[in-house]
Design a protein around this motif. Structure first.
Motif, PDB file in Angstrom:
ATOM      1  N   ALA A  16       5.197  -0.563   5.308  1.00 14.77           N
ATOM      2  CA  ALA A  16       5.557  -1.345   4.122  1.00 14.77           C
ATOM      3  C   ALA A  16       4.491  -1.283   3.040  1.00 14.77           C
ATOM      4  O   ALA A  16       4.804  -1.345   1.845  1.00 14.77           O
ATOM      5  CB  ALA A  16       5.817  -2.802   4.513  1.00 14.77           C
ATOM      6  N   HIS A  57      11.218   0.816   6.070  1.00 13.04           N
ATOM      7  CA  HIS A  57      10.238   0.036   5.315  1.00 13.04           C
ATOM      8  C   HIS A  57       9.461   0.918   4.338  1.00 13.04           C
ATOM      9  O   HIS A  57       9.253   0.541   3.179  1.00 13.04           O
ATOM     10  CB  HIS A  57       9.273  -0.666   6.277  1.00 13.04           C
ATOM     11  N   SER A  77      11.895   2.021   1.474  1.00 14.98           N
ATOM     12  CA  SER A  77      12.346   0.910   0.623  1.00 14.98           C
ATOM     13  C   SER A  77      11.232   0.416  -0.300  1.00 14.98           C
ATOM     14  O   SER A  77      11.508  -0.139  -1.368  1.00 14.98           O
ATOM     15  CB  SER A  77      12.869  -0.247   1.474  1.00 14.98           C
ATOM     16  N   GLU A  78       9.978   0.639   0.097  1.00 15.56           N
ATOM     17  CA  GLU A  78       8.855   0.249  -0.756  1.00 15.56           C
ATOM     18  C   GLU A  78       8.375   1.397  -1.641  1.00 15.56           C
ATOM     19  O   GLU A  78       7.386   1.263  -2.359  1.00 15.56           O
ATOM     20  CB  GLU A  78       7.693  -0.262   0.107  1.00 15.56           C
TER      21      GLU A  78
END
Length: 240
Positions: free
Chosen positions: A154, A185, A188-189
């Motif tokens: 992330a 993660h 998506s970041e």
């Protein structure tokens, strides 16, 4: 005022070593007294990175290296969370005093996290290496079902992800409570390099989350998507 009720706690925060020594000599029990924030002086000394105060407190005969504050954090967890791995000298000291690297947080939004989760969330690579070398498990899931690898993905820390996989033997395709893998993660970041590392290490690009979404479906930026697709193709990685 809190300063009059808990002078050792205040001295610990401010790093006033001589004051702390005098207070401790006058009232040894103050080292094991919690303040209104449910913290001991050791928690404040670590949070403010006051190494001389920490050295003083860990020498106390009743020192417990795994004592939790009101939020369920141990001194080791707090040290692992300091910016730029500033807590590493404190961690070394706590480990020498027998701190348990695998204690998990017990309250708040991060129930079930060990020190590796905290260090990974702050991208503290040297801290992660020290923790793994001292048998801190990279295979522990928190209350959200997340491994330290999910946290490293992330924040996009390639060195930490590599360390967790190679040295910590972290599962690469484990899903959290939302069905998200580390690859989900990372993408998506918007962390393209992190996504490529995971794919090269064996991340399953075809895994879907609880809403049926592939990791690549979560990419927030078309440039990042293009980078991932082109790099994957160049590396011979097939994407769905």
């Amino acid at each position: 005022m809190e300063s009059s009720k808990f002078p050792l706690h205040e001295a610990a925060r401010e790093g006033r070593i001589q004051v702390a020594e005098s207070l401790l000599n006058a009232n040894p029990k103050s080292a094991v007294t919690k303040d209104d924030d449910e913290r001991l002086p050791i928690h404040w000394a670590v949070a403010y990175n006051r190494l001389p105060i920490v050295e003083l407190l860990v020498a106390h005969k009743n020192f417990d290296p795994d004592v939790e504050d009101g939020s369920g954090w141990t001194p080791l967890m707090i040290a692992a969370s300091l910016r730029d791995a500033a807590g590493d000298p404190i961690i070394d000291l706590l480990l020498k005093k027998g701190a348990d690297v695998n204690v998990k947080s017990t309250t708040g939004q991060v129930i079930g996290q060990n020190a590796l989760h905290f260090a990974s969330s702050k991208a503290n690579i040297s801290t992660v290496r020290t923790l793994i070398a001292n048998k801190c498990s990279a295979r522990v899931k928190d209350v959200r079902g997340q491994l330290a690898l999910h946290r490293a993905a992330a924040v996009g820390s390639v060195p930490i992800m590599k360390t967790l996989l190679d040295e910590g033997k972290s599962p690469i395709n484990a899903t959290d409570g939302d069905g998200l893998t580390a690859l989900h993660h990372a993408i998506s970041e918007g962390h393209g390099d992190a996504a490529i590392l995971l794919l090269k290490a064996g991340a399953e690009a075809e895994k879907r989350d609880n809403d049926g979404r592939l990791a690549i479906d979560l990419v927030p930026d078309p440039k990042v998507k293009q980078y991932i697709l082109q790099t994957a193709e160049r590396e011979g990685i097939e994407l769905p």
